[in-house]
Design a protein around this motif. Sequence first.
Motif, PDB file in Angstrom:
ATOM      1  N   ARG A 296       0.776  -1.352   0.153  1.00 27.17           N
ATOM      2  CA  ARG A 296      -0.031  -0.047   0.003  1.00 27.17           C
ATOM      3  C   ARG A 296       0.922   1.470   0.053  1.00 27.17           C
ATOM      4  NH1 ARG A 296      -3.326  -0.250   5.218  1.00 27.17           N
ATOM      5  NH2 ARG A 296      -3.721   1.907   4.754  1.00 27.17           N
ATOM      6  N   ASP A 297       1.942   1.343   0.845  1.00 26.54           N
ATOM      7  CA  ASP A 297       2.728   2.479   0.883  1.00 26.54           C
ATOM      8  C   ASP A 297       3.472   2.651  -0.578  1.00 26.54           C
ATOM      9  OD1 ASP A 297       4.170   0.064   1.194  1.00 26.54           O
ATOM     10  OD2 ASP A 297       5.967   1.023   2.216  1.00 26.54           O
ATOM     11  N   PHE A 298       3.723   1.776  -1.379  1.00 27.98           N
ATOM     12  CA  PHE A 298       4.414   2.033  -2.568  1.00 27.98           C
ATOM     13  C   PHE A 298       3.430   2.934  -3.463  1.00 27.98           C
ATOM     14  CE2 PHE A 298       7.669  -1.738  -3.224  1.00 27.98           C
ATOM     15  CZ  PHE A 298       8.369  -1.321  -1.907  1.00 27.98           C
ATOM     16  N   ALA A 299       2.184   2.427  -3.485  1.00 31.98           N
ATOM     17  CA  ALA A 299       1.057   2.894  -4.323  1.00 31.98           C
ATOM     18  C   ALA A 299       0.805   4.392  -3.883  1.00 31.98           C
ATOM     19  CB  ALA A 299      -0.343   2.220  -4.112  1.00 31.98           C
ATOM     20  N   GLU A 300       0.782   4.693  -2.423  1.00 31.46           N
ATOM     21  CA  GLU A 300       0.768   6.105  -2.020  1.00 31.46           C
ATOM     22  C   GLU A 300       1.843   6.995  -2.133  1.00 31.46           C
ATOM     23  OE1 GLU A 300       0.054   5.369   1.978  1.00 31.46           O
ATOM     24  OE2 GLU A 300      -2.055   4.763   2.193  1.00 31.46           O
ATOM     25  N   HIS A 301       3.060   6.488  -2.221  1.00 33.57           N
ATOM     26  CA  HIS A 301       4.142   7.380  -2.487  1.00 33.57           C
ATOM     27  C   HIS A 301       4.101   7.636  -3.881  1.00 33.57           C
ATOM     28  CE1 HIS A 301       6.781   7.505   1.027  1.00 33.57           C
ATOM     29  NE2 HIS A 301       6.130   6.515   1.515  1.00 33.57           N
ATOM     30  N   PHE A 302       3.973   6.608  -4.756  1.00 33.50           N
ATOM     31  CA  PHE A 302       3.963   6.898  -6.342  1.00 33.50           C
ATOM     32  C   PHE A 302       3.023   7.832  -6.656  1.00 33.50           C
ATOM     33  CE2 PHE A 302       2.550   5.225 -10.582  1.00 33.50           C
ATOM     34  CZ  PHE A 302       3.763   5.487 -11.106  1.00 33.50           C
ATOM     35  N   VAL A 303       1.632   7.575  -6.300  1.00 31.00           N
ATOM     36  CA  VAL A 303       0.440   8.485  -6.777  1.00 31.00           C
ATOM     37  C   VAL A 303       0.705   9.809  -6.212  1.00 31.00           C
ATOM     38  CG1 VAL A 303      -1.877   8.798  -6.932  1.00 31.00           C
ATOM     39  CG2 VAL A 303      -0.936   6.629  -7.271  1.00 31.00           C
ATOM     40  N   ILE A 304       0.618  10.142  -4.849  1.00 34.01           N
ATOM     41  CA  ILE A 304       0.834  11.306  -4.401  1.00 34.01           C
ATOM     42  C   ILE A 304       1.909  12.083  -4.842  1.00 34.01           C
ATOM     43  CG2 ILE A 304       1.325  12.683  -2.231  1.00 34.01           C
ATOM     44  CD1 ILE A 304      -0.572  10.399  -0.998  1.00 34.01           C
ATOM     45  N   SER A 305       3.268  11.664  -5.057  1.00 31.63           N
ATOM     46  CA  SER A 305       4.297  12.144  -5.629  1.00 31.63           C
ATOM     47  C   SER A 305       4.151  12.609  -7.064  1.00 31.63           C
ATOM     48  CB  SER A 305       5.525  11.124  -5.518  1.00 31.63           C
ATOM     49  OG  SER A 305       6.597  12.156  -6.028  1.00 31.63           O
TER      50      SER A 305
END
Length: 420
Positions: A296-305
């Motif tokens: 989940r943290d990968f998706a959050e970092h990737f999309v928000i960035s």
Amino acid sequence: MNMKRWIGWGGLSVVLAALILLPWLALDDAPAIEPPAQFRRTDLAWIKSLFEKHDPRGQTPNVVQSIQLDESELDRLLNYAVELRRVSGITAELTPGLATLTATLTVPPNPFGRYLNITAELADAPDGIRIQGLQLGSLPLPGALADWTARLANRWLRRDKTYAALADAFIQMRFDENRATLDYRWNPELLTRVERKSAKLLIAADDRARLLAYAGQVDALLKPHSHGSIVPLVSIMGPLFAYAQHTGNDAHEENRAALTALAAYLGGISLPRLMEDNDRSIRRAPRVLLSLYGRRDFAEHFVISAALSANGGSRLANAIGLMKEEEDAGKGSGFSFTDLANDRAGARLGERATGDDAARIQQLLAHARSDADVLPNFRDLPEFMPRTEFDRRFGPIGGRRYQHVIKGIDARLAAHPLTQ
């Protein structure tokens, strides 16, 4: 009759001469304030701590609070505004009772000059701030006229309830030698009203409709999934960008809206509520969770960035990502090159999705079917390192061993179709 005609032509000549002369006096060939050379992560960390310290949600309602900033701190804050709004440059000089603000704006090509340099002298007063002097390029304007215009605009703006409530929350601004102090009184419900008003002011009508359309698409794509379930990000991104492709509209704007809507969802912000005109909270926890490579943290970092980069530039997005990892190394889950790599991948995607390759990036995302279609797999990178371990193995930030890992991350991104 001839005399009247002569006077008429004379008046017209004066007006035409003024129209030519004023831009020539107001515009310059050189900027008065150069753009900041580099927006450092230490600046961002300081600004974040300032916002956290004065976060309205943690303030006691209706109690007078004060913010004090010295000249260098005020410049830091102004340079943050430069980074976000892409003003060419802005700075402040503080003396007892007076603040001198100088800003440079880049203007469209014209025969008079490339820059509009503005200098405003703001004097503190018991009833607020008074404009003591104003200069546009080489053209000085009477301070009394500028102050009268500002006060007239303030009376007109107070017709808006949110503006009036926000203006009433700020009690007084005081200027001393190298220091500015702002006294304010905060009401909790004002935060939501300001967030909504900011959205209306900063987001054009067409963009609001576009963002709401993508928010609706995200909700529709997630609706079949049960509450609390975890689904691959790519299963949402593919159809979302296929929708963007089918609109036939400008790829840059559609991509920016798609990334923004997806980041808002992951960040727990309801775009429909943000656009409403009431006091309901805009916060909404994600009903369905999204993942990249099972994380989940990968998706959050990737999309928000990616959304930060699409709206504010990749340099800012990278700085935010690095600052977050430094915080984690000190007191959080530890420094993770995996998170930093996903931040850098997102920043690169946001930049390319709104750049010259916008249409091609849109097509690639629309046809993405696996995590590998979206970004490289960074799970093999070191992560969850406390500060002492990070310093022993890779420190300091920017050092040779650290840069070796960063170069490896960038090499993988350079080989991927979305971020090359």
